[in-house]
Structures are given as structure tokens and as C-alpha cells.
Design a protein around this motif. Structure first.
Motif, PDB file in Angstrom:
ATOM      1  N   ILE A 107     -10.819  97.061 136.882  1.00 32.33           N
ATOM      2  CA  ILE A 107     -11.665  96.089 136.189  1.00 32.33           C
ATOM      3  C   ILE A 107     -12.800  95.619 137.083  1.00 32.33           C
ATOM      4  N   ASN A 108     -12.641  95.758 138.387  1.00 26.61           N
ATOM      5  CA  ASN A 108     -13.695  95.336 139.298  1.00 26.61           C
ATOM      6  C   ASN A 108     -14.999  96.100 139.063  1.00 26.61           C
ATOM      7  N   TYR A 109     -14.918  97.296 138.494  1.00 22.08           N
ATOM      8  CA  TYR A 109     -16.130  98.051 138.198  1.00 22.08           C
ATOM      9  C   TYR A 109     -16.988  97.389 137.129  1.00 22.08           C
ATOM     10  N   PHE A 110     -16.395  96.487 136.350  1.00 19.07           N
ATOM     11  CA  PHE A 110     -17.124  95.851 135.270  1.00 19.07           C
ATOM     12  C   PHE A 110     -17.656  94.474 135.668  1.00 19.07           C
ATOM     13  N   LEU A 111     -17.379  94.060 136.886  1.00 20.64           N
ATOM     14  CA  LEU A 111     -17.889  92.780 137.355  1.00 20.64           C
ATOM     15  C   LEU A 111     -19.344  92.892 137.742  1.00 20.64           C
ATOM     16  N   ARG A 170      -8.307  86.767 134.283  1.00 22.11           N
ATOM     17  CA  ARG A 170      -9.437  86.389 135.128  1.00 22.11           C
ATOM     18  C   ARG A 170     -10.452  85.525 134.397  1.00 22.11           C
ATOM     19  N   GLY A 171     -10.206  85.295 133.115  1.00 21.24           N
ATOM     20  CA  GLY A 171     -11.157  84.514 132.340  1.00 21.24           C
ATOM     21  C   GLY A 171     -12.446  85.255 132.063  1.00 21.24           C
ATOM     22  N   LEU A 172     -12.378  86.582 131.971  1.00 24.73           N
ATOM     23  CA  LEU A 172     -13.570  87.403 131.763  1.00 24.73           C
ATOM     24  C   LEU A 172     -13.641  87.889 130.323  1.00 24.73           C
ATOM     25  N   PRO A 173     -14.826  87.954 129.749  1.00 24.68           N
ATOM     26  CA  PRO A 173     -14.982  88.538 128.417  1.00 24.68           C
ATOM     27  C   PRO A 173     -14.806  90.052 128.479  1.00 24.68           C
ATOM     28  N   TYR A 174     -14.413  90.627 127.372  1.00 24.91           N
ATOM     29  CA  TYR A 174     -14.225  92.081 127.335  1.00 24.91           C
ATOM     30  C   TYR A 174     -14.600  92.609 125.956  1.00 24.91           C
ATOM     31  N   THR A 175     -14.821  93.892 125.903  1.00 28.23           N
ATOM     32  CA  THR A 175     -15.106  94.587 124.645  1.00 28.23           C
ATOM     33  C   THR A 175     -14.138  95.746 124.489  1.00 28.23           C
ATOM     34  N   LYS A 176     -14.029  96.261 123.304  1.00 28.80           N
ATOM     35  CA  LYS A 176     -13.167  97.422 123.071  1.00 28.80           C
ATOM     36  C   LYS A 176     -13.637  98.616 123.888  1.00 28.80           C
ATOM     37  N   ALA A 177     -14.951  98.719 124.036  1.00 26.87           N
ATOM     38  CA  ALA A 177     -15.484  99.819 124.833  1.00 26.87           C
ATOM     39  C   ALA A 177     -15.054  99.692 126.289  1.00 26.87           C
ATOM     40  N   ALA A 178     -15.018  98.468 126.802  1.00 26.33           N
ATOM     41  CA  ALA A 178     -14.589  98.261 128.184  1.00 26.33           C
ATOM     42  C   ALA A 178     -13.119  98.603 128.355  1.00 26.33           C
ATOM     43  N   CYS A 183      -2.793  96.364 128.794  1.00 19.70           N
ATOM     44  CA  CYS A 183      -2.740  95.840 130.162  1.00 19.70           C
ATOM     45  C   CYS A 183      -4.132  95.439 130.647  1.00 19.70           C
ATOM     46  N   ALA A 184      -5.139  96.253 130.296  1.00 17.18           N
ATOM     47  CA  ALA A 184      -6.511  95.925 130.675  1.00 17.18           C
ATOM     48  C   ALA A 184      -6.973  94.639 130.003  1.00 17.18           C
ATOM     49  N   ARG A 185      -6.614  94.475 128.749  1.00 13.16           N
ATOM     50  CA  ARG A 185      -6.975  93.239 128.043  1.00 13.16           C
ATOM     51  C   ARG A 185      -6.354  92.028 128.732  1.00 13.16           C
ATOM     52  N   ASP A 186      -5.083  92.142 129.100  1.00 13.55           N
ATOM     53  CA  ASP A 186      -4.407  91.031 129.778  1.00 13.55           C
ATOM     54  C   ASP A 186      -5.067  90.713 131.117  1.00 13.55           C
ATOM     55  N   SER A 187      -5.521  91.738 131.827  1.00 18.69           N
ATOM     56  CA  SER A 187      -6.168  91.516 133.115  1.00 18.69           C
ATOM     57  C   SER A 187      -7.504  90.804 132.947  1.00 18.69           C
TER      58      SER A 187
END
Length: 415
Positions: free
Chosen positions: A410-414, A372-380, A364-368
Motif C-alpha cells: 500500500i505504500n506505493y499508493f501514498l 491507516r485512515g486512507l481513502p481507497y478505490t476499487k482500482a487501487a 485485506c488491502a481494504r482493511d489496511s
């Protein structure tokens, strides 16, 4: 409609005409058009045509024939397009077609031209209201629904299978005996609202904003039990008006366990078999009831399977449905237990939503992030999943909120 708004469909209609007339056969293969005048003013200015060669003579006659066909058909095409898009002049067009067919059976709008105009009118309708009902914006994209269920709904193998098969079979039945009634059950955040929105978006072009879709939230639309009689009248009126407007409609009741049993019984006639008495086609309606009720029974079955070392995909309705119905029938203050929905078997399918585990929350986090068009990592993804609260206290297996608050975290990672 103003003059400016006419240029777009008029231009497209002209393009279609030129496309039709540019083929090798043109319009000649659908009857013989009236013969145009042998000579016109423009011919006299250019001199006699007999002096040109045979090949040019043939080409000239072909062009002249096409131009004559355009002149004969342009009015008919335009009347046909106006009737299809704006419902103007339809009666006059039908009378004209009857007169033409009586004089010359083969002289009518070519079938190929009709196909192109059908496509054009449908395309134009997709941008605005061009019909008196909402039917021109019904899409019934079952293939897209299946793809989204498989790609975006995580950890819910039973919900995917039941919803897809029920909707597919219902839409494939030209004359259903009654409305389709599905009841979604499970903890908050497991995907009930998500699937309801998905069904709306794939059956109707405008999704939840469609005139054929109505969403009712118990505590928002029916907050005071002292006004139940008034609510019943309003609810029945809205359902009736929607069904009369649309040949296919969708009604979603969120927090259904908090609905007064009188409201559930009030809409029972819309879901019963052969109860419309010819007034409206209620059989083409879909009712979705979303409820947290039954979540405890569903979670207990999922936990039992986990403790026994069995995969959650092995859970079937044979294990779930009896325990789910028992919880729905408990003598509590819920509309299900006190209404006649269960007693009269008006619910076609109970759809269980299983509790979500750690790896489902990561998906679900990956889909979010992707939405939003944001990059992500496995750690995130791991960090987001660890922020959630898990139960039971010993196993800490299931997310207490499902995926409901993932997008906020996810806003914490912005930056």
C-alpha cells in the motif's frame, strides 16, 4: 503513592457519596444511622428553627439527617476504597466491620454504595497496577472476539468456528479439567498470527503486552540446540511464574514446528490433566501453537474442492483433519513428529488456515487502507491484489504469501 495521586479517587468517591445521598431514600433504607447532636454551633447563630413553617422544618430535618450520615460514613467509605484500590488497611477495616456488625447488625456499607465502589475501584485499576496479580486486567470479551473474527478474518470459515467455540466453551467452564491447547496450521500470511493477537487482545486488556501473556518464537528464543536443557529450565520457570501470577494465562508458540521436541515434551505437564499437584492452577491456561506445517495438505484439499467446482465453505474437518495429521506425523525433523503431543492427544483442536484467493487479498488491502485512515478505490484494491504472486502455476489461484505483504504494498499508493 503521593498525595497528588489521591485526589482523583478521593474526588470520585465524594461524588459517589453525594450521588448516593441525593436519592429519595438516601441511606436511611439500609439501617438507622446514629442520631446526630440536636443542636450545633451553626444552629445557634441562625436562631431557633421552630419559627419556620412545618414544610421547612421537615426539609431541614432531612438535610440534617443526610449531613449526619455523611459524617458517620465518610471514614468507612474511604477505608473501603483504599482497601479495594491499594490494599491498605484491609485488615483494620475487616476488624472494624466485625465490631460494628456485632453492635448493630444493620449498620454497614450500603449495598448500593458497595456496587458503586466496586465500579470505581475496577475503573481505577484499569489505569494501573492495583493488585498483586494480573487478574484485574482480564476482560474475556468473547463478543468482541466474535465480531472481529467475522469482520476482519477473511476466507477462514473453519478457523473462525473452531477458535470461537473452543475459547467460548473453555472460558464458560468454571472448572476445566486441563488447559486448552490449539494448534494453528497453514501457509504464511493466512492469519495464524493475526488470530493469536486477536485472542490476546480480547481476553486481556493489555493484549500481547499483558503480564498474563507470553509469546515464544522458536528461532528467536531457542536458537541453539546445544542449549536445550537450559531452554527447558527457563521455559518451565516462565510458564510457572506466569500461572502463579495470573489465574488465567495465554502462551503462544510461533514457528512451533521448529521447536526442539525436548521443549515440547518439557511443557507437556502444563497441558496434561491433573498434573499440577496443587502447586498452581494450570487448567486455566491456553496454549496456542502456530506452524506452517500442514499447509501443503490443507492447500491440496482446497485445490481439490476448487477443481471439483465446490465452494471452499463446503470444506469440513472430516476432509482436512486426517490428511493434516498425516503430514504432522511424517518422519521429518519437526518437533510435532518427535514429541508426545500427538501421541498422547494433548492438542484439543487442529485449526486449519486455508490458502487465500484473489478476492480475499482485496479485502485485506481494504482493511489496511481503513486502518491507516486512507481513502481507497476499487482500482487501487485490484492493483494491490495483482502485485501478489499466485500458485499453482497453471491455475494461479492462491496467494503464495497470503496477506502478509499487503500493508507494505500500500505504500506505493501514498503521495
Amino acid at each position: 503513592m503521593g498525595q497528588d495521586a489521591l485526589w482523583l479517587p478521593l474526588g470520585l468517591a465524594c461524588c459517589l457519596l453525594l450521588l448516593l445521598l441525593g436519592g429519595s431514600g438516601g441511606l436511611g433504607n439500609r439501617g438507622t444511622p446514629p442520631t446526630p447532636p440536636t443542636r450545633g454551633p451553626w444552629e445557634e447563630e441562625r436562631g431557633p428553627v421552630a419559627e419556620v413553617g412545618p414544610w421547612r422544618r421537615v426539609k431541614y430535618e432531612a438535610v440534617k439527617k443526610h449531613l449526619g450520615a455523611v459524617g458517620a460514613l465518610s471514614k468507612q467509605y474511604w477505608q473501603y476504597l483504599a482497601c479495594k484500590v491499594w490494599q491498605e488497611g484491609c485488615k483494620e477495616e475487616e476488624e472494624e466491620e466485625e465490631r460494628e456488625s456485632s453492635r448493630s447488625p444493620g449498620w454497614s456499607v450500603p449495598l448500593v454504595g458497595q456496587d458503586y465502589l466496586e465500579i470505581l475501584s475496577a475503573w481505577y485499576c484499569s489505569f494501573g497496577k492495583c493488585c498483586k496479580t494480573g487478574d484485574c486486567r482480564i476482560v474475556n470479551n468473547v463478543t468482541g472476539l466474535e465480531a472481529d473474527l467475522n469482520g476482519q478474518l477473511h476466507g477462514q470459515h473453519l478457523a473462525k468456528e473452531i477458535v470461537l467455540q473452543a475459547v467460548q466453551r473453555f472460558l464458560g467452564n468454571p472448572r476445566p479439567e486441563r488447559a486448552l491447547v490449539l494448534s494453528f496450521h497453514g501457509w504464511s500470511g493466512t492469519g495464524k498470527n493475526f488470530v493469536a493477537r486477536m485472542v490476546a487482545s480480547h481476553l486481556f486488556r493489555d493484549g500481547l503486552k499483558s503480564e498474563c501473556v507470553r509469546v515464544f518464537i522458536s528461532l528467536f528464543h531457542f536458537p541453539h540446540q546445544n542449549y536445550v536443557d537450559s531452554y527447558k529450565a527457563q521455559l518451565k520457570k516462565q510458564i510457572s511464574e506466569t500461572v502463579q501470577l495470573c489465574k488465567q494465562s495465554l502462551f503462544i508458540f510461533d514457528e512451533a514446528e521448529k521447536l526442539h521436541f525436548g521443549l515440547l515434551d518439557a511443557i507437556k505437564p502444563f497441558m496434561a490433566r491433573d498434573d499440577n499437584k496443587g502447586q498452581a492452577d494450570y487448567q486455566r491456561s491456553i496454549f496456542l501453537f502456530l506452524s506452517n506445517l500442514g499447509g501443503n495438505a490443507i492447500n491440496e484439499v482446497a485445490l481439490d474442492f476448487w477443481r471439483a467446482g465446490r465452494a471452499r465453505e463446503e470444506i469440513t474437518m472430516e476432509f482436512l483433519e486426517p490428511r493434516l495429521k498425516l503430514e504432522l506425523q511424517e518422519p521429518e525433523e519437526n518437533g510435532y513428529a518427535r514429541s508426545h503431543l500427538l501421541e498422547e492427544n494433548l492438542i484439543d483442536f487442529f485449526v486449519p488456515f486455508l490458502p487465500l484467493e484473489y478476492h480475499h487479498v482485496k479485502l485485506c488491502a481494504r482493511d489496511s487502507f481503513l486502518a491507516r485512515g486512507l481513502p481507497y478505490t476499487k482500482a487501487a484494491l485490484d492493483e494491490v491484489a495483482r502485485m501478489m504472486v499466485y500458485v499453482p502455476r497453471e491455475e494461479k489461484l492462491f496467494s503464495a504469501q497470503g496477506c502478509k505483504s499487503v500493508s507494505q504494498r500500500i505504500n506505493y499508493f501514498l503521495p
